[in-house]
Design a protein around this motif. Sequence first.
Motif, mmCIF file in Angstrom:
data_model
loop_
_atom_site.group_PDB
_atom_site.id
_atom_site.type_symbol
_atom_site.label_atom_id
_atom_site.label_comp_id
_atom_site.label_asym_id
_atom_site.label_seq_id
_atom_site.Cartn_x
_atom_site.Cartn_y
_atom_site.Cartn_z
ATOM 1 N N VAL A 1 0.847 -1.192 0.000
ATOM 2 C CA VAL A 1 0.000 0.000 0.000
ATOM 3 C C VAL A 1 0.885 1.245 0.000
ATOM 4 C CG1 VAL A 1 -1.536 1.328 1.464
ATOM 5 C CG2 VAL A 1 -1.956 -1.077 1.119
ATOM 6 N N PRO A 2 0.598 2.185 -0.875
ATOM 7 C CA PRO A 2 1.469 3.364 -0.940
ATOM 8 C C PRO A 2 1.426 4.147 0.358
ATOM 9 C CG PRO A 2 0.025 3.260 -2.830
ATOM 10 C CD PRO A 2 -0.460 2.235 -1.879
ATOM 11 N N GLY A 3 2.493 4.836 0.642
ATOM 12 C CA GLY A 3 2.605 5.534 1.909
ATOM 13 C C GLY A 3 3.327 4.673 2.920
ATOM 14 N N LEU A 4 3.323 3.355 2.696
ATOM 15 C CA LEU A 4 4.093 2.457 3.541
ATOM 16 C C LEU A 4 5.249 1.924 2.715
ATOM 17 C CD1 LEU A 4 1.113 0.677 5.244
ATOM 18 C CD2 LEU A 4 2.479 2.564 6.073
ATOM 19 N N SER A 5 6.244 1.402 3.413
ATOM 20 C CA SER A 5 7.533 1.294 2.757
ATOM 21 C C SER A 5 7.636 0.358 1.562
ATOM 22 C CB SER A 5 8.577 0.884 3.775
ATOM 23 O OG SER A 5 8.064 -0.126 4.597
ATOM 24 N N ASN A 6 6.830 -0.683 1.493
ATOM 25 C CA ASN A 6 7.035 -1.622 0.398
ATOM 26 C C ASN A 6 6.739 -1.021 -0.968
ATOM 27 O OD1 ASN A 6 8.139 -3.948 1.276
ATOM 28 N ND2 ASN A 6 6.306 -5.189 1.126
ATOM 29 N N PHE A 7 5.903 0.001 -1.013
ATOM 30 C CA PHE A 7 5.420 0.479 -2.297
ATOM 31 C C PHE A 7 6.536 1.039 -3.169
ATOM 32 C CE2 PHE A 7 2.884 2.208 -5.500
ATOM 33 C CZ PHE A 7 3.237 3.522 -5.709
ATOM 34 N N VAL A 8 7.305 1.965 -2.588
ATOM 35 C CA VAL A 8 8.326 2.605 -3.421
ATOM 36 C C VAL A 8 9.323 1.566 -3.919
ATOM 37 C CG1 VAL A 8 10.190 4.277 -3.435
ATOM 38 C CG2 VAL A 8 8.087 4.786 -2.261
ATOM 39 N N GLY A 9 9.682 0.636 -3.024
ATOM 40 C CA GLY A 9 10.604 -0.411 -3.440
ATOM 41 C C GLY A 9 10.052 -1.207 -4.608
ATOM 42 N N GLU A 10 8.794 -1.635 -4.487
ATOM 43 C CA GLU A 10 8.201 -2.428 -5.568
ATOM 44 C C GLU A 10 8.152 -1.629 -6.850
ATOM 45 O OE1 GLU A 10 5.123 -5.046 -2.842
ATOM 46 O OE2 GLU A 10 4.426 -4.158 -4.714
ATOM 47 N N PHE A 11 7.795 -0.363 -6.726
ATOM 48 C CA PHE A 11 7.690 0.444 -7.927
ATOM 49 C C PHE A 11 9.024 0.534 -8.654
ATOM 50 C CE2 PHE A 11 6.142 3.478 -10.824
ATOM 51 C CZ PHE A 11 7.096 4.464 -10.963
ATOM 52 N N LEU A 12 10.074 0.868 -7.897
ATOM 53 C CA LEU A 12 11.370 1.034 -8.538
ATOM 54 C C LEU A 12 11.873 -0.280 -9.120
ATOM 55 C CD1 LEU A 12 13.122 3.463 -6.086
ATOM 56 C CD2 LEU A 12 12.484 3.895 -8.443
ATOM 57 N N VAL A 13 11.623 -1.374 -8.392
ATOM 58 C CA VAL A 13 12.075 -2.672 -8.899
ATOM 59 C C VAL A 13 11.396 -3.000 -10.217
ATOM 60 C CG1 VAL A 13 11.786 -5.143 -8.498
ATOM 61 C CG2 VAL A 13 12.823 -3.734 -6.763
ATOM 62 N N PHE A 14 10.093 -2.845 -10.251
ATOM 63 C CA PHE A 14 9.397 -3.186 -11.492
ATOM 64 C C PHE A 14 9.733 -2.216 -12.606
ATOM 65 C CE2 PHE A 14 7.036 -6.912 -11.120
ATOM 66 C CZ PHE A 14 6.685 -7.060 -9.792
ATOM 67 N N PHE A 15 9.957 -0.966 -12.227
ATOM 68 C CA PHE A 15 10.332 0.002 -13.234
ATOM 69 C C PHE A 15 11.672 -0.385 -13.854
ATOM 70 C CE2 PHE A 15 10.685 3.641 -15.626
ATOM 71 C CZ PHE A 15 11.826 4.348 -15.345
ATOM 72 N N GLY A 16 12.626 -0.720 -12.976
ATOM 73 C CA GLY A 16 13.921 -1.131 -13.487
ATOM 74 C C GLY A 16 13.812 -2.378 -14.340
ATOM 75 N N ALA A 17 13.026 -3.341 -13.867
ATOM 76 C CA ALA A 17 12.896 -4.584 -14.618
ATOM 77 C C ALA A 17 12.218 -4.335 -15.955
ATOM 78 C CB ALA A 17 12.096 -5.595 -13.804
ATOM 79 N N TYR A 18 11.222 -3.470 -15.964
ATOM 80 C CA TYR A 18 10.495 -3.222 -17.196
ATOM 81 C C TYR A 18 11.414 -2.635 -18.251
ATOM 82 C CZ TYR A 18 7.282 -1.030 -20.500
ATOM 83 O OH TYR A 18 6.633 -0.640 -21.642
ATOM 84 N N SER A 19 12.319 -1.772 -17.829
ATOM 85 C CA SER A 19 13.164 -1.135 -18.831
ATOM 86 C C SER A 19 14.100 -2.138 -19.486
ATOM 87 C CB SER A 19 13.957 0.013 -18.223
ATOM 88 O OG SER A 19 14.620 -0.418 -17.071
ATOM 89 N N VAL A 20 14.288 -3.277 -18.840
ATOM 90 C CA VAL A 20 15.142 -4.299 -19.430
ATOM 91 C C VAL A 20 14.314 -5.369 -20.133
ATOM 92 C CG1 VAL A 20 16.636 -6.221 -18.820
ATOM 93 C CG2 VAL A 20 17.005 -4.002 -17.801
ATOM 94 N N LEU A 21 13.216 -5.746 -19.516
ATOM 95 C CA LEU A 21 12.420 -6.862 -20.004
ATOM 96 C C LEU A 21 10.955 -6.524 -19.779
ATOM 97 C CD1 LEU A 21 12.465 -9.837 -20.946
ATOM 98 C CD2 LEU A 21 12.435 -10.475 -18.554
ATOM 99 N N PRO A 22 10.288 -5.952 -20.773
ATOM 100 C CA PRO A 22 8.928 -5.458 -20.553
ATOM 101 C C PRO A 22 7.986 -6.500 -19.970
ATOM 102 C CG PRO A 22 9.731 -4.720 -22.656
ATOM 103 C CD PRO A 22 10.790 -5.619 -22.104
ATOM 104 N N ILE A 23 8.175 -7.745 -20.344
ATOM 105 C CA ILE A 23 7.231 -8.758 -19.888
ATOM 106 C C ILE A 23 7.350 -8.969 -18.388
ATOM 107 C CG2 ILE A 23 8.618 -10.854 -20.103
ATOM 108 C CD1 ILE A 23 5.202 -10.503 -21.590
ATOM 109 N N ALA A 24 8.351 -8.346 -17.787
ATOM 110 C CA ALA A 24 8.543 -8.540 -16.345
ATOM 111 C C ALA A 24 7.320 -8.125 -15.548
ATOM 112 C CB ALA A 24 9.751 -7.728 -15.870
ATOM 113 N N LEU A 25 6.478 -7.324 -16.145
ATOM 114 C CA LEU A 25 5.306 -6.874 -15.412
ATOM 115 C C LEU A 25 4.359 -8.007 -15.045
ATOM 116 C CD1 LEU A 25 4.601 -3.482 -17.182
ATOM 117 C CD2 LEU A 25 5.634 -3.891 -14.984
ATOM 118 N N ILE A 26 4.537 -9.186 -15.668
ATOM 119 C CA ILE A 26 3.647 -10.269 -15.251
ATOM 120 C C ILE A 26 3.894 -10.651 -13.800
ATOM 121 C CG2 ILE A 26 3.309 -11.279 -17.511
ATOM 122 C CD1 ILE A 26 5.287 -13.413 -16.794
ATOM 123 N N GLY A 27 5.017 -10.204 -13.263
ATOM 124 C CA GLY A 27 5.230 -10.444 -11.845
ATOM 125 C C GLY A 27 4.109 -9.854 -11.005
ATOM 126 N N LEU A 28 3.480 -8.820 -11.538
ATOM 127 C CA LEU A 28 2.397 -8.195 -10.790
ATOM 128 C C LEU A 28 1.224 -9.154 -10.599
ATOM 129 C CD1 LEU A 28 2.537 -4.647 -12.333
ATOM 130 C CD2 LEU A 28 3.074 -5.295 -10.010
#
Lengths: 469, 582, 443
Positions: A379-406
């Motif tokens: 949930v945003p505002g709590l710590s896991n959110f920013v981490g997840e966002f940056l991780v998926f953002f980084g992964a997406y820029s390398v491998l777009p299909i990485a979003l299926i992790g969601l």
Amino acid sequence: MIYLLSFLLLPFIGIIALMVNTFLKCRMREEKIVGVVIAGTVAIFFGGLALGFKGISIDLVSKIGFSFSLGINSLSLPFMLIAVIIPGALLYTAYKEIKDNKAFFYILYLITYASLISVFISYNFILLFIFWEAAVLSLFFIISFWGDKDTGRASGMKFLVFTQLSSLALLAVILLLFSYTGSFSLYSILQLASSIPLLIQYVILFFLLVTVMIKMPLFPLHAWMPDSYLSAPTTGTVLLSSLLSKLGVYAFLLIGFEMIPAAILHARIILIGIGLLTVLYIAVVATSQRNLKKLFSYSSMIYMAMIFIGISSLTTAGADGAIVLTVSHSFIIAMLFILTGTLKSRSGSYEISSMGGYGAKMPALSVFFVFAVLAVMGVPGLSNFVGEFLVFFGAYSVLPIALIGLIGVIISTNYYLSAIKNVIFGRLSRAGLRDIGKLETLQMLLLSSFVVLVGVLPNLIISMSRGLI
Amino acid sequence: MNMIYFILIPMLLAALAAVLLPERRAFHAAVIGSAVSLGLSLFFLFDYFNKPFLESVNWFVSGGFTFSISFSASNLTLFMASLVSFISLLVLVFSNFYMKKEPQRRYYAEMSLFVFSMLGLVMSNSLLLFYVFWELIGVMSYLLIGFWYQREAPAAAGKKALIFTRIGDLSFFAAVIILFSSAKTLSITGILSSIGSLNHGALIASASLLFIAIISKSAQFPFYTWLVDAMEGPTPVSALLHSATMVAAGAYLLVLMLPLFLSAGFASMIITFGFVTAFIAALLGLKETHLKRILAYSTIESLSFMFIAAATANAGGAIFYLFTHAIFKSLLFFIAGAGFILFGSYDIYKLKSSVKNSGWLYVPALIGFASIAGLPPFMSFFAHLSLSANFTTLDSVVFVLLSFITALFSFRAFFVAFKKSAAPRLKRELSVYVPVLLLSAIALFGGVIMFYFTGIIHTVYYVDIFSMVSMLAAFAGAYTAFELFLNRRLLRQVSAAKNAAIKLSERSFDSIITAFGIAFVSFADIVGRLDEKFISLFSWISNYFMSLGLASKEIQNGDSSTYIAAIFLGLVIVIIIAVMFV
Amino acid sequence: MINAQLILIVGLLGLVLLDLLRRYRNFSQSVIHYAALAVLLVSLVSEILFGNLNASFFSEVQYSYFINGFILFISTLIYSFFFADKKSFSPLVDVLFIAAVLGATLVVLSSNLLAVILSIELLSLSSYSLVYFGKTLGTLEGAMKYISTSMVSFVILLFGASLVYAGAGTLSFSNLSSVNYIPFIAGLAVIIAGLGFKSTLVPFHMWAPDTYEASDSTITAFITSVAKAAGIVAMIRIFFFGFQVSSSFVTAVFLALALFTIFLAGIFAIAQDRIKRILAFSSISQAGFAFLGIALLNLQAVSSAVFYIFSFAVADALLFLSFRIMEEKGIRYKKDIKRMFSVSKIATIGFFLGVLSLFGFPPTIGFVGKLLILASLLSHGYIYIVGAVFLMLLLSVFYYFGLFLSLDFKAYSQNKMKKINSREIIILIFCVSLFAGIAFATV
């Protein structure tokens, strides 16, 4: 200037104090000694953040390049933060849980404490390995001797065997680095590592992956985790999930990201794939769990997989996200396991079916439980959110299909909410429940405040690790 | 700077105050907070009318990009902020009446946090920040729906709501990443201006993901079932979240990101989904007997109107209808809630039998239900005019049909549940009387606002033959309802339609979803057992070695001659290896 | 000219004379024992200070100084422990003991096959009798098995040596004249078989578990540390410093034998219930590890092997000596480990430190030894072997840490501090050297 050596000195003094206390029968409460040590270490840490740290380097056996060097590298601070604070919050749980052989237990506790912190400030790989092994061995003892009466020893052995394999693989990595750079010192290796031939870098990567995939753990080398986490005492489980798994993250970042990025670059698609496989597979497995502790154990793997993906993407955003997620996950999972331990002591087992409707009688616990579950869901505002966002953002820029992790995250929402519903909501199933006491509330507040702090100001953690490529 | 985020702060403080202050003060904290927010929003709206500006604060820096918390103050956003705080204020006042006997602090804290998030959402300029608030309102909704968590139904409803909306949330999350990667910026204006440079795959992917997000949040087909179950929550919650604000967030996002959807060519798909949803909702509403659930279905239908309007490139119509809908839907929920407290039930047939006189609730109820139907001279008639401005002929024909059914089910509810007679008058309690009256007034006379609404967002309205026909259809529906439900004629002719509606709801979509859920859990069980087998593989390996060891004990048997034989065996082996390698 | 071996020989003869004197002058046996201790100490000191012998059959090489040093060090300590343990025993034992030590140190210095054979025999003959110390049926059985199998291996060794002579024309390491290849190679192969006995390579190790278990733990400590070290060093002398042979066959043989040893000894150890047997098998496994280093036949690898021998010798000695203290209180099986702590705190700590060192846990010398051997393996590219070794090391987790699991701490807090006796002091010295020995590591 705060001397890094004091991080080792304080626990050492604590250990001596504990031994004296036992042999001379001083009748001082062991927890008090440990508490003082931890408080002192926390103070030193924050003092160091403000004033700066000073390392030390003494050559012990120069012929083999073993020197006692301590220093702060760009990765150390976030890891030190969790290593310094979480055992402090955990102390109250240990106090309630550990009743026999306390002196020995707390000696092990302090050894683990010192070792974990020292791994992150070691500037010589042999020294790092010594502390790594010390932490592992202490946890072996904790799981075997204070864990579940029936399964503790077997699980401890299983834990040790797997973890030893990961330690040996780490040793191979260290030795390979040594063979090709001629030194065990992090200074030299960081500078020379890029000149290692690519084939050797692949071999190093292979061994490093063995280490990391066992330690964090990731599918398919996670076989030790369910039993070890389950059989260990709550204190042990928190140490395992919050701190020991982060040793793997540290190794992966330090060696993988900083020293052999060339090898990772070629393999990153595969690595991200491994991470995604873990996320999806474990999300499904976790859905089938009826045991609350096992549920959280499996779900913890999902975040480790995300951290793995973040680092493997070799992007700054991914690495930053991984570090934020590391810190965040440590605090949150500590809360979850501590609460699970409390729930067990109230209902007698970890089975979700034996719990229910606790919200009515245990409001404070419920608030923290719901808070922690929401936090772990991202949930945003709590710590896991920013981490997840940056991780998926980084992964997406390398491998777009990485979003299926969601999709894994969606699946996890289901079992988290079911956990809340079956434990907290609904009709009260048993009588005689006490809510958590003042000290435990304080413990939870401490951990939650970090969760909120990192959630609202993730820049604190990100700026701690500046200097990443 | 100008600090428009001051609009948000009062509600955050109110939430904190609600937790820390004694029980009775929580209400005051919340109401004061929302009044201040309302005042501030109106102030900013009038002070900065037609003078838009942006406001931002750094949040964190990573990967060479600075993520910031940025708000935009434009006519539209400030209007939305005012609307949200206005409705919130009324709802909170109403809560004083409805929630008197319930735990106060938790309720007002959660409501205040919700309003805080909603205000943040409507004023966000950064898509990431928008997402943050989007998810927060979902979480607050979960907590509020499950407010009476000790009962199974609300707990289950809350869980269902969050699971459904989370699917949309995570699609939104993915879309943000895709758009951010392509456009290199998070500001909504920036993203919209770079749509042209998006590659086709990214465009379709992000549009689809955003589409899933908005239909889940706004309870459209196939995600609509959560909203109906969400009625288990307290009625003020239904009034605020599930009619006026949260569910409208989906429509709001649609309006903001409209260029994206249009260039991805999604217009006709959105319109189709919208009409399908509307029909399903209307037919299901026809069969429903629980007053709040009927209102829920009508909300779903109204949201689909907003979607359809937006998809026909009529953003103004959508927003004006959103505004109107907020007014009359919350009005209706207040009435329903008051009815529950005063009369003891939500079931329209129970109300029919037990209530002698709906009292002063009668006229506002009439206004409300007529607004659902879109009858003149109420505000919603004008809203219908506006939203159907860009309809094609086909759209208009479908809309006529819809108008009929809509009026039918809304007036069915009205005629069954409410009646006017000479029986003793009803008590008028201020916390309920004032909001109801205020909203009724706006719903009655507010139509004129349409002509001035262009100032906020470009609004058109179009009076043509189809608008007249749909108005007539609405009247026809109202009359049919009157005959059917009040005068009880024409029953046989209608029973066929009624059976169709019942069949539809029986083969309900909900059970499909439940079945899917069960199938998934069984699948998960299988995978879980697979994992256990996999883990025990390792134990099997170690047991194997252990038994190997036990078996090998025999080799070391204490017999010297065996040992000597072994030495010779070794000698032979060594020679063999030597010969092989020399 | 003063060197350790000379002192030992002189001391040996002197002790015999002293014993003769004792029968006439009637002083107690302890005098002789003290004298023997003195002899050992002096030779240790002189080895440290002077350590040099160059004769026709014996010559110094760079590491022999180190090896002799630690052999003498360990032997001195073991002897003092023996003395403290047994208080009164026949002076013959002293003579035998010193003879064995002499043999061991001579092996290290040998530069001629004949010298190797003679030294090994000196060592073996003495140790046969030492095993029988105690004169019980059990030790007799152990001694008999030892002798019978040892004879066979000795014969094989001789045969191998003669083949070598036939092939190379000389027994000396220094000059290699025309080599008649096949007998030479065959001879070397046979020598491996012969010497493998002493170094407890699989499958020549079969005597070891029974003999180790049967004999008194102090003697076992000696055999497993000094005698085994001598055997391995003999191999090193012959194959590395002696005949420089085509390395592929030596490497292959050694690697294969080493892997067999580590693996099979591990498998055997897992299922054992008696502590002494577990220790015996673990000791066998350690030898295998040393051979991994020797197999590579280059200076770095062999130096790491030498250091490894030092590390396991110290650890094994420590283990068996600690176990001696336990043994007399009847601790034999794994389940008896519970009582260990109440028997002697220091011995228990020593025991478990030894286990940790053998396992390779930092920061003990066992860890450094493993580090060095793995380093040399990896830097020469034997990655698959390293992988296989890792898996085998996992086996060792089971039998080493299985010992830990049997611990019980209830007894912990009830114990009073007993006075430390001299045996425990020796154990303490070993413990210290377990850590201090790292200083001797070289890369």
